[in-house]
Design an enzyme around this catalytic site. Structure first.
Site, PDB file in Angstrom:
ATOM      1  N   LYS A  22       0.855  -1.201   0.000  1.00  0.00           N
ATOM      2  CA  LYS A  22       0.000   0.000   0.000  1.00  0.00           C
ATOM      3  C   LYS A  22       0.885   1.243   0.000  1.00  0.00           C
ATOM      4  CE  LYS A  22      -1.665   1.626   4.042  1.00  0.00           C
ATOM      5  NZ  LYS A  22      -1.374   3.040   4.348  1.00  0.00           N
ATOM      6  N   ASN A  23       1.874   1.291   0.895  1.00  0.00           N
ATOM      7  CA  ASN A  23       2.659   2.515   1.069  1.00  0.00           C
ATOM      8  C   ASN A  23       3.649   2.761  -0.055  1.00  0.00           C
ATOM      9  OD1 ASN A  23       1.178   3.005   3.311  1.00  0.00           O
ATOM     10  ND2 ASN A  23       2.754   2.416   4.762  1.00  0.00           N
ATOM     11  N   CYS A  51      -4.616  12.964  12.208  1.00  0.00           N
ATOM     12  CA  CYS A  51      -5.335  11.689  12.135  1.00  0.00           C
ATOM     13  C   CYS A  51      -5.205  11.043  13.513  1.00  0.00           C
ATOM     14  CB  CYS A  51      -4.752  10.805  11.035  1.00  0.00           C
ATOM     15  SG  CYS A  51      -3.185  10.104  11.469  1.00  0.00           S
ATOM     16  N   ARG A  95       0.771  14.992  12.589  1.00  0.00           N
ATOM     17  CA  ARG A  95       1.311  14.740  11.253  1.00  0.00           C
ATOM     18  C   ARG A  95       1.451  16.019  10.422  1.00  0.00           C
ATOM     19  NH1 ARG A  95      -0.927   9.068   9.194  1.00  0.00           N
ATOM     20  NH2 ARG A  95       1.090   9.034   8.141  1.00  0.00           N
ATOM     21  N   ASP A 143       4.719   0.593  11.942  1.00  0.00           N
ATOM     22  CA  ASP A 143       3.479   0.020  11.417  1.00  0.00           C
ATOM     23  C   ASP A 143       3.271  -1.429  11.829  1.00  0.00           C
ATOM     24  OD1 ASP A 143       3.565   1.784   8.213  1.00  0.00           O
ATOM     25  OD2 ASP A 143       3.100   2.412  10.252  1.00  0.00           O
ATOM     26  N   ARG A 203      -8.585  -0.184   4.402  1.00  0.00           N
ATOM     27  CA  ARG A 203      -7.598   0.753   3.851  1.00  0.00           C
ATOM     28  C   ARG A 203      -6.289   0.037   3.532  1.00  0.00           C
ATOM     29  NH1 ARG A 203      -6.905   6.317   6.890  1.00  0.00           N
ATOM     30  NH2 ARG A 203      -5.540   6.415   5.089  1.00  0.00           N
TER      31      ARG A 203
HETATM   32  C1  EPZ Z   1       4.565   6.848   6.019  1.00  0.00           C
HETATM   33  O1  EPZ Z   1       3.845   7.959   6.529  1.00  0.00           O
HETATM   34  C2  EPZ Z   1       3.570   5.709   5.986  1.00  0.00           C
HETATM   35  N1  EPZ Z   1       2.453   6.050   5.108  1.00  0.00           N
HETATM   36  C3  EPZ Z   1       3.061   5.416   7.406  1.00  0.00           C
HETATM   37  O2  EPZ Z   1       2.205   4.272   7.325  1.00  0.00           O
HETATM   38  C4  EPZ Z   1       4.254   5.072   8.284  1.00  0.00           C
HETATM   39  O3  EPZ Z   1       3.808   4.859   9.604  1.00  0.00           O
HETATM   40  C5  EPZ Z   1       5.261   6.238   8.257  1.00  0.00           C
HETATM   41  O4  EPZ Z   1       5.657   6.501   6.888  1.00  0.00           O
HETATM   42  C6  EPZ Z   1       6.508   5.942   9.067  1.00  0.00           C
HETATM   43  O5  EPZ Z   1       7.128   4.797   8.585  1.00  0.00           O
HETATM   44  C7  EPZ Z   1       2.632   5.990   3.770  1.00  0.00           C
HETATM   45  O6  EPZ Z   1       3.701   5.685   3.286  1.00  0.00           O
HETATM   46  C8  EPZ Z   1       1.454   6.331   2.926  1.00  0.00           C
HETATM   47  P1  EPZ Z   1       6.758  10.252   8.044  1.00  0.00           P
HETATM   48  P2  EPZ Z   1       4.521   9.441   6.479  1.00  0.00           P
HETATM   49  O7  EPZ Z   1       6.715  11.480   7.220  1.00  0.00           O
HETATM   50  O8  EPZ Z   1       5.287   9.609   5.241  1.00  0.00           O
HETATM   51  C9  EPZ Z   1       6.525  13.464  11.554  1.00  0.00           C
HETATM   52  C10 EPZ Z   1       0.261   2.985   7.682  1.00  0.00           C
HETATM   53  O9  EPZ Z   1      -0.234   2.506   8.720  1.00  0.00           O
HETATM   54  N2  EPZ Z   1       6.574  14.436  10.445  1.00  0.00           N
HETATM   55  O10 EPZ Z   1       7.968   9.392   8.015  1.00  0.00           O
HETATM   56  O11 EPZ Z   1       3.445  10.418   6.786  1.00  0.00           O
HETATM   57  C11 EPZ Z   1       5.193  12.732  11.570  1.00  0.00           C
HETATM   58  O12 EPZ Z   1       4.233  13.496  12.273  1.00  0.00           O
HETATM   59  C12 EPZ Z   1       0.820   4.405   7.705  1.00  0.00           C
HETATM   60  O13 EPZ Z   1       0.356   2.375   6.599  1.00  0.00           O
HETATM   61  C13 EPZ Z   1       6.707  15.788  10.757  1.00  0.00           C
HETATM   62  O14 EPZ Z   1       6.785  16.172  11.924  1.00  0.00           O
HETATM   63  O15 EPZ Z   1       5.507   9.329   7.724  1.00  0.00           O
HETATM   64  C14 EPZ Z   1       5.526  11.441  12.257  1.00  0.00           C
HETATM   65  O16 EPZ Z   1       5.517  11.649  13.648  1.00  0.00           O
HETATM   66  C15 EPZ Z   1       0.620   5.086   9.038  1.00  0.00           C
HETATM   67  N3  EPZ Z   1       6.737  16.690   9.737  1.00  0.00           N
HETATM   68  C16 EPZ Z   1       6.966  11.153  11.786  1.00  0.00           C
HETATM   69  O17 EPZ Z   1       7.483  12.420  11.322  1.00  0.00           O
HETATM   70  C17 EPZ Z   1       6.647  16.295   8.415  1.00  0.00           C
HETATM   71  O18 EPZ Z   1       6.712  17.164   7.525  1.00  0.00           O
HETATM   72  C18 EPZ Z   1       7.048  10.128  10.657  1.00  0.00           C
HETATM   73  O19 EPZ Z   1       6.393  10.676   9.554  1.00  0.00           O
HETATM   74  C19 EPZ Z   1       6.510  14.931   8.127  1.00  0.00           C
HETATM   75  C20 EPZ Z   1       6.484  14.004   9.153  1.00  0.00           C
END
Ligand code: EPZ
Length: 421
Positions: A22-23, A118, A123, A308, A400
């Site tokens: 998915k991701n 969410c 996020r 995850d 999802r």
């Molecule tokens: C991806 O989300 C995945 N989703 C998430 O999977 C996964 O948990 C996450 O990476 C971490 O591995 C998809 O790929 C669609 P991040 P993403 O940017 O890209 C903070 C699932 O269950 N952050 O690495 O949104 C954020 O709040 C989902 O399949 C900022 O602060 O993750 C979080 O605490 C859930 N500012 C951390 O970093 C930003 O600009 C990790 O976020 C971006 C992120």
């Protein structure tokens, strides 16, 4: 709303096919915006998030056709492009923010709604914004929308992210692929989904190296062409189903599974007393029925233990011998499965980013509520070995990220059914 009923039903046996990630797919689909030529994705998962991304891309002027029942996504973006990603769609799925980089690269401007928070956390998008501003974008927040534009197109740059954000790495990769000159991204995310996106962009003519490490180099090109790309195996679905025999006992072979996708997760299973065997078809997991040993876990960016899979492993540790401590370092609110597992008899104490799980001998079925995608599936896993019946409500969360979950678990002997309402 549909419900899923699970009754503890003894050891499992058989094979579970693992779908495309998915991701990965949610990052690959927006790449269609980068080229006038068609992009075909094979081994695509059939999930509601994919349908949401299809809806979003269609609203931008890119059409995505599902072939072979959704396992193939044929997309193209050759007409007029609408640069506005509307809140009504974006709020449903955070990954919608992955159209920002491609729109900026292709059009030089974009208006993308902030996704909003969410269940698992606020996020924000500051890391995405800083990364794209490094490439010359001017980005301003107005009434909940990011208004992004460039003067004369994106320009290659060296940029170090404050945190290895997966999504920000993906937006940067897609934007830098069409920027003028060389870019270097430091402290880049190293997830397999990043490598998969880089493989797809290279197939489209991008010049990218270093993906999978913390430093990625991109030579911008003038144009990207079409390609056909297979979506990488879903390592989170893989880890989820590997825990089914760990919890319920028996032996299950996950078809398409690869150890390199989930090495840190397999190390924890080994410490818990569960061995994983590589076969010519995938990964086999066997639990002769002994209670697993308690293990401590800290979630980290890849190659660390994946956030995850934290909820799913917690479900297994609820009946482990001993006390486990899980530290969630990626998201600020990702223990919502704990209170629901406690309704089933688990003994868990949550303090901030730490959950302490005292193993109990048996869980008991109960009505429970799904709160987010991975929390939902952890409840299903726990129910596989619980005494009596468990009813999981709000299962739309599951749709999802898990295609045909009831069918896959029934096929290996689980007593599970979905009540359509
Ligand atoms: C991806 O989300 C995945 N989703 C998430 O999977 C996964 O948990 C996450 O990476 C971490 O591995 C998809 O790929 C669609 P991040 P993403 O940017 O890209 C903070 C699932 O269950 N952050 O690495 O949104 C954020 O709040 C989902 O399949 C900022 O602060 O993750 C979080 O605490 C859930 N500012 C951390 O970093 C930003 O600009 C990790 O976020 C971006 C992120």
């Amino acid at each position: 709303m549909d419900r899923i009923i699970v009754r503890g039903n003894g050891p499992l046996s058989g094979q579970i096919p693992i779908a495309g990630a998915k991701n990965a797919c949610l990052a690959l689909m927006p790449a269609t915006l980068l080229s006038e030529e068609p992009l075909t994705l094979t081994n695509a998962p059939r999930l509601s998030d994919i349908r949401t991304m299809t809806e979003l891309l269609a609203s931008l002027g890119a059409e995505v056709t599902q072939l072979q029942g959704g396992k193939v996504l044929a997309s193209g973006c050759h007409g007029e492009i609408n640069p506005v990603a509307d809140y009504e769609i974006v709020r449903k799925m955070r990954a919608s923010n992955l159209v920002l980089g491609p729109l900026l690269a292709r059009l030089g401007h974009a208006v993308v709604s902030l996704p909003g928070g969410c269940a698992i956390g606020a996020r924000p998008m500051d890391i995405h914004i800083e990364a794209l501003e490094a490439l010359g974008a001017q980005i301003e927040l107005k009434e909940g929308y990011l208004h992004a534009k460039t003067q004369g197109g994106l320009k290659g740059a060296v940029h170090e992210m404050r945190f290895a954000s997966v999504g920000a790495t993906e937006n940067f990769l897609m934007a830098a692929s069409l920027a003028k000159g060389t870019s270097v991204l430091k402290n880049a995310a190293r997830e397999p989904e990043i490598v998969d996106l880089a493989n797809c962009l290279r197939a489209m003519g991008a010049q990218i190296s270093g993906d999978g490490t913390s430093t990625i180099e991109i030579q911008g090109v003038d144009l990207l062409h079409g390609a056909t790309h297979p979506v990488v195996t879903d390592r989170i679905e893989l880890g989820t189903y590997m825990l089914a025999p760990v919890i319920a006992g028996g032996e299950v072979e996950c078809i398409g599974g690869r150890i390199d996708l989930i090495a840190a997760f397999c190390e924890k299973l080994d410490l818990a007393g569960i061995s994983v065997t590589e076969t010519d078809k995938g990964l086999k997991v066997k639990n002769r029925g002994d209670r697993i040993k308690a293990v401590d876990v800290v979630t980290e960016p890849f190659p660390g233990f994946p956030t995850d899979l934290q909820a799913q492993l917690m479900a297994a540790l609820c009946t482990a011998e001993g006390t486990s401590v899980l530290e969630e370092k990626i998201f600020e609110n990702r223990f919502m499965h704990a209170p629901e597992l406690m309704r089933m008899g688990a003994n868990i104490e949550v303090h901030g980013g730490h959950a302490t799980v005292h193993g109990v001998s048996k869980m008991k079925g109960a009505p429970v509520m799904a709160t987010d995608l991975r929390a939902s599936v952890s409840l299903i896993l726990a129910a596989l070995a619980a005494e009596g019946e468990t009813e999981v409500r709000r299962v739309y969360h599951l749709d999802r990220g898990y295609e045909r979950l009831v069918r896959k678990l029934s096929a290996v002997g689980a007593d599970i059914e979905r009540i359509h309402e």
